[in-house]
Design a protein around this motif. Structure first.
Motif, mmCIF file in Angstrom:
data_model
loop_
_atom_site.group_PDB
_atom_site.id
_atom_site.type_symbol
_atom_site.label_atom_id
_atom_site.label_comp_id
_atom_site.label_asym_id
_atom_site.label_seq_id
_atom_site.Cartn_x
_atom_site.Cartn_y
_atom_site.Cartn_z
ATOM 1 N N GLY A 76 0.811 -1.210 0.000
ATOM 2 C CA GLY A 76 0.000 0.000 0.000
ATOM 3 C C GLY A 76 0.843 1.257 0.000
ATOM 4 N N LEU A 77 1.942 1.246 0.758
ATOM 5 C CA LEU A 77 2.819 2.416 0.805
ATOM 6 C C LEU A 77 3.442 2.694 -0.561
ATOM 7 N N VAL A 78 3.933 1.645 -1.229
ATOM 8 C CA VAL A 78 4.566 1.846 -2.542
ATOM 9 C C VAL A 78 3.535 2.326 -3.565
ATOM 10 N N GLN A 79 2.319 1.757 -3.498
ATOM 11 C CA GLN A 79 1.274 2.226 -4.410
ATOM 12 C C GLN A 79 0.959 3.692 -4.165
ATOM 13 N N LEU B 298 1.607 9.858 3.139
ATOM 14 C CA LEU B 298 2.446 8.676 3.252
ATOM 15 C C LEU B 298 2.594 8.272 4.721
ATOM 16 N N PHE B 299 3.166 7.112 4.949
ATOM 17 C CA PHE B 299 3.326 6.568 6.298
ATOM 18 C C PHE B 299 4.608 5.734 6.330
ATOM 19 N N PRO B 300 5.104 5.356 7.527
ATOM 20 C CA PRO B 300 6.393 4.650 7.611
ATOM 21 C C PRO B 300 6.367 3.252 6.994
ATOM 22 N N LEU B 301 7.518 2.840 6.486
ATOM 23 C CA LEU B 301 7.725 1.518 5.909
ATOM 24 C C LEU B 301 7.943 0.495 7.025
#
Length: 464
Positions: free
Chosen positions: A128-131, A171-174
């Motif tokens: 989800g983060l990469v998208q 965005l949010f942390p990986l």
């Protein structure tokens, strides 16, 4: 370099990490001549922790090259690509890691020497983060909602925070693996490195012979009474109660209830517990093995002949071998209709039944005749010794109009169902498998491939 030398260096390098000396550990790992997948993974983790991203990428490439089923290596390479801002490559690796979970909520790598559990919900979190980085906000939201449904307990609250961020298009942390976690060599093998006196001096501990001090071969003993007239039926004769599975990874037991298995072994799963452990039978022994180390195997695809049991009706079905881009085998009761027959093969190939054309070899000739309802009687009459061979192809004129796409990247197969192509190849899309996978045709081959590897074909581009 011998296995013993490799094991010593591996153990020494892990000890350096535990003593907070990662530089020495990396130097020792790099000096190992024959690096297996786990050692290459460890090297990649050490480079990644040092932010040496190019070297980390190469190491994870080596790890995956030696074990294409190592989901955690795809996960770590996805993290590496993300930090290099190669978001397309990162997305593909996280998706591959999720695929290698094979529907399980997690893979516990502790039996393999890595004290880490790779959770499906956390892989989806990173997808989800990469998208989101790629501006695919709807896809990111969908994956995070799925992650919420798959999370095992409340400790994954970061997924809730990630979903809140996505709704605000932030965005949010990986999610990353904690620094210092590495694959350790099997502790039983390491213990064997120490020299031992296996023989020692013999001593009589207990004997039915009075004052027996014999220390060589055992003296003659009285005959045992009441010997059973028939031997106990081995456990292996009852394995057909379970489901056959192939072992993907080596597993060394740490308790007496667990069972040692190696990649390629065939075990029979008697029961799968909610804790992801399976009770299996292997080599007449019964024990526990992590279920995510196994993959189901159809009994009819085994090369060995099935054992005869008193209930012969278990094997009374006809075994049908179907030649496609790869060969499959199914078991079906003789006399079934064409519709039932076709649906079973369609399910096995994961292709719509309407797209398949089946042929059989007509008795007395080499002619391959298309199977229809009217041919089923002749098909069943051609069965010999409970065996039937068919040929399957995809009939294009039964499909919806095709879309042409062009490959953005090269794609190598990881399973027989995958479609292999090179960057720039033009692919004919035959059907949509789901939101992330397509089925297509390229260079005369048919298979599935990730939708993120291609883009729509422009009018000025030419087909192959």
């Amino acid at each position: 370099m011998s296995f013993v030398s490799t094991l010593r260096q591996w153990d020494e390098a892990v000890a350096c990490v535990e003593q907070r000396d990662p530089d020495s550990a990396l130097r020792i790992f790099l000096n190992i001549e024959e690096k297996n997948s786990k050692i290459a993974f460890n090297i990649g983790c050490l480079y990644l922790n040092n932010s040496e991203l190019d070297e980390a990428e190469k190491a994870f490439d080596g790890s995956i090259g030696k074990d294409e089923h190592l989901a955690v290596a795809f996960f770590q390479r996805g993290v590496t690509f993300y930090k290099k801002e190669k978001f397309e490559e990162s997305l593909l690796d996280f998706q591959q890691a999720f695929k290698q979970l094979r529907g399980n909520q997690l893979i516990d790598y502790k039996p393999l020497g890595l004290r880490y559990k790779l959770y499906a919900c956390e892989v989806l979190h990173n997808i989800g983060l990469v998208q989101a980085q790629l501006g695919k906000w709807e896809g990111a939201q969908e994956n995070l909602l799925t992650a919420l449904n798959l999370r095992a307990d409340a400790k994954f609250s970061h997924i809730d925070h990630a979903l809140d961020a996505i709704l605000k298009q932030k965005l949010f942390p990986l999610v990353e693996i904690r620094a210092g976690l590495l694959f350790k060599p099997n502790k039983h093998y390491v213990a064997e490195l120490e020299k031992r006196d296996y023989l020692g001096k013999a001593k009589v501990v207990s004997s039915i012979v009075p004052a027996d001090e014999f220390s060589g071969f055992a003296p003659l003993q009285p005959q045992v009474d009441n010997v059973p007239s028939t031997p106990k039926v081995p456990e292996v004769l009852r394995v057909f109660e379970g489901e056959p599975h192939t072992v993907l990874y080596e597993f060394f037991p740490e308790t007496k209830e667990e069972l040692a298995v190696l990649p390629g072994n065939i075990v029979f799963v008697l029961q799968k517990g909610a804790d992801n452990w399976a009770s299996v039978v292997f080599n007449e022994k019964r024990g526990l093995v992590p279920y995510n180390f196994l993959v189901p195997l159809d009994i009819v695809t085994m090369t060995s002949k099935p054992m005869q049991t008193s209930n012969t009706s278990e094997f009374s079905g006809c075994i049908v071998k179907v030649h496609f881009q790869f060969t499959i085998a199914i078991s079906i009761a003789p006399g079934q209709s064409y519709g039932v027959f076709l649906q079973m093969i369609s399910s096995k190939l994961k292709l719509p039944a309407s797209t398949l054309t089946l042929r059989y070899a007509k008795e007395g000739s080499d002619e391959r005749v298309i199977i229809e309802d009217s041919e089923m009687k002749a098909v069943w009459n051609s069965v010999k010794d409970g065996r039937l061979t068919l040929w399957c192809s995809v009939t294009e004129d039964k499909r919806v109009p095709h879309e042409k796409v062009v490959a953005l990247y090269s794609y190598d197969s990881t399973t027989p169902e995958d479609l292999v192509f090179k960057q720039g190849n033009v692919i004919t899309v035959l059907s949509k498998v789901n939101d992330e996978w397509l089925e297509g045709q390229c260079n005369g081959k048919i298979g599935i491939f990730p939708s993120t590897f291609v883009k729509a074909l422009n009018g000025d581009q030419q087909c192959d």
